[in-house]
Design a protein around this motif. Structure first.
Motif, PDB file in Angstrom:
ATOM      1  N   PHE A  55      -6.010   3.308  -5.536  1.00 19.71           N
ATOM      2  CA  PHE A  55      -4.610   3.172  -5.910  1.00 19.71           C
ATOM      3  C   PHE A  55      -3.732   3.050  -4.677  1.00 19.71           C
ATOM      4  O   PHE A  55      -2.874   2.173  -4.577  1.00 19.71           O
ATOM      5  N   SER A  56      -3.967   3.942  -3.721  1.00 20.18           N
ATOM      6  CA  SER A  56      -3.081   3.986  -2.569  1.00 20.18           C
ATOM      7  C   SER A  56      -3.220   2.749  -1.686  1.00 20.18           C
ATOM      8  O   SER A  56      -2.243   2.273  -1.118  1.00 20.18           O
ATOM      9  N   TYR A  90       4.479   2.976 -13.184  1.00 17.73           N
ATOM     10  CA  TYR A  90       5.016   3.033 -11.826  1.00 17.73           C
ATOM     11  C   TYR A  90       6.533   2.900 -11.862  1.00 17.73           C
ATOM     12  O   TYR A  90       7.262   3.580 -11.153  1.00 17.73           O
ATOM     13  N   SER A 126      -3.916  -0.159  -2.780  1.00 18.11           N
ATOM     14  CA  SER A 126      -3.633  -1.316  -3.640  1.00 18.11           C
ATOM     15  C   SER A 126      -4.865  -2.184  -3.888  1.00 18.11           C
ATOM     16  O   SER A 126      -4.762  -3.405  -3.963  1.00 18.11           O
ATOM     17  N   GLY A 145       2.360   6.025  -4.514  1.00 16.39           N
ATOM     18  CA  GLY A 145       0.991   6.515  -4.424  1.00 16.39           C
ATOM     19  C   GLY A 145       0.817   7.505  -3.289  1.00 16.39           C
ATOM     20  O   GLY A 145       0.090   8.493  -3.421  1.00 16.39           O
ATOM     21  N   SER A 193       3.956  -6.342  -5.547  1.00 17.54           N
ATOM     22  CA  SER A 193       2.581  -6.825  -5.410  1.00 17.54           C
ATOM     23  C   SER A 193       1.795  -6.635  -6.705  1.00 17.54           C
ATOM     24  O   SER A 193       0.736  -7.224  -6.884  1.00 17.54           O
ATOM     25  N   ALA A 196       0.823  -1.212   0.000  1.00 16.58           N
ATOM     26  CA  ALA A 196       0.000   0.000   0.000  1.00 16.58           C
ATOM     27  C   ALA A 196       0.857   1.263   0.000  1.00 16.58           C
ATOM     28  O   ALA A 196       0.630   2.181  -0.790  1.00 16.58           O
TER      29      ALA A 196
HETATM   30  N1  TRP Z   1      -0.492   1.240  -3.453  1.00 19.05           N
HETATM   31  C1  TRP Z   1       0.761   1.421  -4.115  1.00 19.05           C
HETATM   32  C2  TRP Z   1       1.208   2.856  -3.898  1.00 19.05           C
HETATM   33  O1  TRP Z   1       0.504   3.608  -3.288  1.00 19.05           O
HETATM   34  C3  TRP Z   1       0.704   1.044  -5.567  1.00 19.05           C
HETATM   35  C4  TRP Z   1       0.166  -0.318  -5.772  1.00 19.05           C
HETATM   36  C5  TRP Z   1       0.755  -1.481  -5.411  1.00 19.05           C
HETATM   37  C6  TRP Z   1      -1.091  -0.655  -6.313  1.00 19.05           C
HETATM   38  N2  TRP Z   1      -0.077  -2.533  -5.699  1.00 19.05           N
HETATM   39  C7  TRP Z   1      -1.210  -2.047  -6.262  1.00 19.05           C
HETATM   40  C8  TRP Z   1      -2.111   0.097  -6.827  1.00 19.05           C
HETATM   41  C9  TRP Z   1      -2.350  -2.666  -6.708  1.00 19.05           C
HETATM   42  C10 TRP Z   1      -3.250  -0.535  -7.272  1.00 19.05           C
HETATM   43  C11 TRP Z   1      -3.391  -1.911  -7.212  1.00 19.05           C
HETATM   44  O2  TRP Z   1       2.256   3.235  -4.329  1.00 19.05           O
END
Ligand code: TRP
Length: 461
Positions: free
Chosen positions: A235-236, A111, A238, A29, A332, A25
């Motif tokens: 997004f944040s 990313y 995940s 993001g 991930s 997570a």
């Molecule tokens: N959450 C991560 C971040 O904030 C990015 C991320 C990792 C993600 N795995 C994910 C976003 C799966 C969406 C789905 O940087």
């Protein structure tokens, strides 16, 4: 029969899951995307909508993803296949897993490019070029990097190699250890940054900007702002692509899903807010524009590092830790695909990781070229990097989230979720079920439909 282990390995302890899920997570993001997106939509009102989305949509969906993963114990596609066939539902639900693989490819490709910027900045911070730097110079250094496809390609390639290396070794070895020490270190450094910004920057201005919501700030872009705040929450955290689902599939049977979720979501939110508090005081004190876009942290943090005593060392350390945070997130994004290749095509982990990594690497090249040589290539008015970012965070992830919510709330038997969540049939379980059956799917659908103007067309918006 309940399957209690995954063929891909298991987290060694309960803490390991929390660390890994937090590692997923917390990443770019929080520190790169949250501040600049909040800045694009005027601050406070965006932050408020974001927090509301985390609490009412993000947390219930995260619980649902972990729950489905732990029940299925396989890659998201096969987890859905198993759960669907156990319940006698339509195989169409496997689409959820396929959509997740697509999202993973698209997200990781851009990313990795941004993680590449971060890698490049590790060396910039160390070289002393930030000393007594002003906003114009910081902007020029950033533009210099993004306009150079060769350097971007080199950093993107290095980052993808790092990701493939860890995924190839498997989730339990390496990943767990990296998160255990590096996440607390990042957290500590971020706190120091906030303290620095509080005394050197315009802290009062930043507090007001971030925490005094004024909906007039949306300036006629409310639909888009709300969509982006919701997208940022997915997004944040995940969510919506199967990353948290597959991490849940490596979680021991007896661990409490609700408690783990609250811890992970809480830390993720805290890090995002701290990043905002570290960056906006500097933005305002130096007359920078909060809505200057994806370059925001790369144009502001160097100013702070250039002014503070020991900034060279401190800046280097900060970007190193940010690279690690990005690394543990990127892993991930690749894991669901790799697990599927291993399960269905009998690939070795190493082969699966290399193949997945190569595909993402190629897509990433389109993203980095969109910053320079292909600047004129526009699809729906956006270059590839922006397009992949927008489509995944604001469309694919929320759509995945709705499907997860509907499946967990309406198709999965009540007795199954009750059994898997292990929180008793009390108030918390009922609240979760209310949120997952009604609030999350309805809210996400309205925001999505509203954004594509459907509600306006039928006269409701
Ligand atoms: N959450 C991560 C971040 O904030 C990015 C991320 C990792 C993600 N795995 C994910 C976003 C799966 C969406 C789905 O940087």
């Amino acid at each position: 029969m309940t399957v209690t282990t995954s063929i891909h390995g298991m987290w060694s302890t309960r803490l390991a899951f929390i660390l890994a899920a937090t590692g997923s997570a917390v990443g770019l993001g929080n520190i790169w995307r949250f501040p600049y997106t909040a800045g694009e939509y005027g601050g406070g009102a965006f932050v408020l909508v974001y927090l509301a989305c985390v609490a009412t949509i993000g947390i219930p969906i995260m619980m649902a993803e972990i729950m489905l993963g732990r029940r299925g114990r396989q890659s998201p596609i096969n987890t859905m296949r198993t759960l669907v066939s156990q319940g006698g539902h339509s195989p169409v639900w496997q689409l959820l897993g396929w959509m997740g693989i697509l999202s993973g490819f698209l997200i990781l490709s851009f990313y990795s490019v941004i993680a590449g910027w971060t890698l490049a900045y590790v060396f910039r911070a160390g070289s002393g070029i930030f000393d007594a730097i002003d906003a114009t110079r910081a902007g020029a250094i950033f533009a210099d990097l993004t306009s150079d496809p060769e350097r971007l390609l080199a950093w993107h390639t290095i980052f993808m190699v790092l990701v493939v290396l860890v995924v190839a070794r498997g989730v339990a070895s390496g990943l767990e250890k990296a998160v255990r020490y590096l996440m607390p270190a990042l957290f500590f450094l971020l706190l120091v940054m906030v303290l620095y910004a509080a005394q050197a920057g315009d802290f009062g201005g930043a507090m007001t900007y971030l925490f005094a919501p004024d909906f007039a700030e949306f300036q006629g872009k409310a639909d888009e702002a709300i969509l982006s705040a919701m997208g940022q929450a997915f997004f944040s955290l995940s969510l919506g692509m199967g990353a948290i689902m597959i991490y849940g599939s490596y979680l021991k049977q007896e661990a409490s899903i609700a408690r783990n979720t609250v811890i992970v979501a809480g830390m993720d939110t805290l890090v995002a807010l701290l990043a905002g508090l570290a960056i906006f005081p500097i933005v305002f004190a130096n007359g920078l524009a909060p809505d200057s876009g994806p370059g925001l942290i790369f144009q502001t943090l160097p100013i702070a590092f250039g002014e503070m005593p020991g900034g060279g060392l401190f800046g280097t350390l900060f970007f190193v830790l940010l690279v690690f945070a990005a690394w543990t997130s990127a892993i991930s994004l690749l894991e669901p695909l790799v697990a599927w290749l291993v399960e269905n095509l009998g690939f070795s982990r190493v082969r699966a990781s290399v193949l997945g990594g190569l595909t993402v690497w190629l897509l990433g090249i389109a993203c980095l070229l969109s910053l320079n040589l292909w600047a004129d290539v526009r699809v729906f008015g956006k270059g590839f990097l922006d397009l992949f970012d927008f489509v995944t965070a604001n469309v694919l992830l929320p759509l995945g989230g709705v499907l997860i919510a509907v499946f967990s709330g309406w198709l999965l038997a009540r007795s199954s979720s009750l059994d898997e969540l292990r929180m008793g049939d009390g108030l918390s379980y009922r609240l979760w079920r209310l949120l997952i059956r009604f609030v999350a799917p309805v809210a996400v659908s309205i925001v999505l439909l509203n954004a594509i103007g459907v509600l306006k067309l039928i006269g409701l918006g």
